[in-house]
Enzyme design. Structure first.
Site, PDB file in Angstrom:
ATOM      1  N   HIS A   1      14.943   7.337 -10.550  1.00 22.40           N
ATOM      2  CA  HIS A   1      15.220   6.452 -11.690  1.00 22.40           C
ATOM      3  C   HIS A   1      15.617   7.276 -12.910  1.00 22.40           C
ATOM      4  O   HIS A   1      14.962   8.261 -13.244  1.00 22.40           O
ATOM      5  CB  HIS A   1      14.002   5.587 -12.037  1.00 22.40           C
ATOM      6  CG  HIS A   1      14.253   4.662 -13.183  1.00 22.40           C
ATOM      7  ND1 HIS A   1      15.125   3.595 -13.089  1.00 22.40           N
ATOM      8  CD2 HIS A   1      13.785   4.652 -14.460  1.00 22.40           C
ATOM      9  CE1 HIS A   1      15.172   2.963 -14.255  1.00 22.40           C
ATOM     10  NE2 HIS A   1      14.374   3.592 -15.094  1.00 22.40           N
ATOM     11  N   SER A   2      16.706   6.881 -13.554  1.00 24.12           N
ATOM     12  CA  SER A   2      17.188   7.508 -14.783  1.00 24.12           C
ATOM     13  C   SER A   2      17.457   8.996 -14.527  1.00 24.12           C
ATOM     14  O   SER A   2      18.254   9.334 -13.665  1.00 24.12           O
ATOM     15  CB  SER A   2      16.184   7.271 -15.913  1.00 24.12           C
ATOM     16  OG  SER A   2      16.733   7.552 -17.170  1.00 24.12           O
ATOM     17  N   MET A   3      16.802   9.897 -15.236  1.00 26.02           N
ATOM     18  CA  MET A   3      16.984  11.318 -14.971  1.00 26.02           C
ATOM     19  C   MET A   3      16.740  11.638 -13.505  1.00 26.02           C
ATOM     20  O   MET A   3      17.423  12.477 -12.898  1.00 26.02           O
ATOM     21  CB  MET A   3      16.043  12.160 -15.833  1.00 26.02           C
ATOM     22  CG  MET A   3      16.210  13.666 -15.624  1.00 26.02           C
ATOM     23  SD  MET A   3      15.026  14.690 -16.553  1.00 26.02           S
ATOM     24  CE  MET A   3      13.664  14.732 -15.387  1.00 26.02           C
TER      25      MET A   3
ATOM     26  N   ALA B   1      17.518  10.019 -10.940  1.00 22.94           N
ATOM     27  CA  ALA B   1      18.689   9.748 -10.102  1.00 22.94           C
ATOM     28  C   ALA B   1      19.597  10.973 -10.050  1.00 22.94           C
ATOM     29  O   ALA B   1      20.160  11.299  -8.993  1.00 22.94           O
ATOM     30  CB  ALA B   1      19.451   8.537 -10.629  1.00 22.94           C
TER      31      ALA B   1
ATOM     32  N   SER C   1      18.834   4.686  -9.548  1.00 20.56           N
ATOM     33  CA  SER C   1      18.398   3.574 -10.391  1.00 20.56           C
ATOM     34  C   SER C   1      18.507   3.915 -11.876  1.00 20.56           C
ATOM     35  O   SER C   1      18.119   5.006 -12.299  1.00 20.56           O
ATOM     36  CB  SER C   1      16.941   3.224 -10.045  1.00 20.56           C
ATOM     37  OG  SER C   1      16.374   2.348 -10.994  1.00 20.56           O
TER      38      SER C   1
END
Length: 255
Positions: free
Chosen positions: A94-96, A98, A121
């Site tokens: 998720h975020s970083m 990813a 994500s």
């Protein structure tokens, strides 16, 4: 299997599933920790063995030097995950996380292995760059940023001592993300599923859709109601997507 001491530093299993045919490796967001994925481990066990990555510089690794470069972080995670490949791996970041998952997948595939699928994500495609400078702001500026993302408990943000404890990790993670530049034409060979909130200020639907350019395999886009941390309120929907991925693979080595 018996992980090495380095593995247990980096990899956390909150609800081990030693008989599971598949393993899901989860990569946290900026400022996040492995414990963010505890509910995922609980929900998927015993059918999936969930391993959550714990980056240096936070929680029980707070005294360790931060890694503020995505490539360096991916190098180290890749080395550790060599000890967890006794069953097929799937990556979720998720975020970083990813970006880290994407770079770890590239390294794994370069050695002839890699995840069955990458779930990216809350992060725009690696080639979609925005000029951002959160890591250069003062402490109040960094705190304002994380409050705007609604990903951190407001009670924590009201505790001055706790804020001072997490700020170095936050700033280092933002530096890693904001200075990251994707290698031109970089792709993975595994399928990619991009997940995004429909009002995420950090990732538009178009920016998420461009993950399709970074895989030579199938691509899928899942859009959910919500912002950057849409998965906090849509966890059941996200778990349904993950369940679909694993249930479609009745044989451990299906691709």
């Amino acid at each position: 299997m018996s992980p090495s001491p380095a593995d247990t530093l980096w990899c956390r299993r909150f609800d081990p599933a030693p008989e599971a045919a598949h393993r899901l490796v989860c990569f946290p967001h900026a400022g996040g920790s492995a414990s963010y994925y505890l509910p995922v481990a609980t929900a998927l066990s015993p059918s999936v063995d969930v391993v959550a990555v714990q980056y240096p510089g936070r929680q029980d690794r707070r005294s360790e030097p931060l890694i503020d470069d995505i490539g360096t972080l991916a190098d180290q995670v890749h080395e550790v995950l060599r000890g967890w490949d006794d069953r097929p791996l799937t990556f979720f970041g998720h975020s970083m996380g990813a970006l880290v998952a994407f770079e770890v997948a590239r390294r794994s595939e370069a050695e002839g292995s890699g995840p069955l699928r990458l779930f990216a994500s809350g992060r725009r495609a690696p080639s979609r760059h925005r000029d951002e400078n959160v890591h250069l702001r003062d402490d109040d500026g960094v705190i304002a940023e994380i409050k705007s993302m609604s990903g951190t408990d407001d009670r924590l943000l009201g505790d001055e001592e706790l804020i001072r404890m997490i700020l170095p990790a936050l700033r280092g993670d933002y530096r890693a993300v904001e200075t990251y530049r994707c290698a031109p034409g970089a792709t993975v060979d595994c399928p990619v599923t991009a997940l995004v909130g429909d009002i995420d200020p950090k990732t538009s639907i178009d920016e998420a859709r461009d993950w399709e350019k970074h895989t030579t395999a199938d691509f899928d886009l899942q859009v959910f109601p919500g912002g950057h941390f849409y998965l906090n309120s849509r966890s059941a929907d996200v778990l349904k997507v993950l369940d679909g991925h694993f249930s479609a693979r009745t044989e451990p080595h299906d691709t």
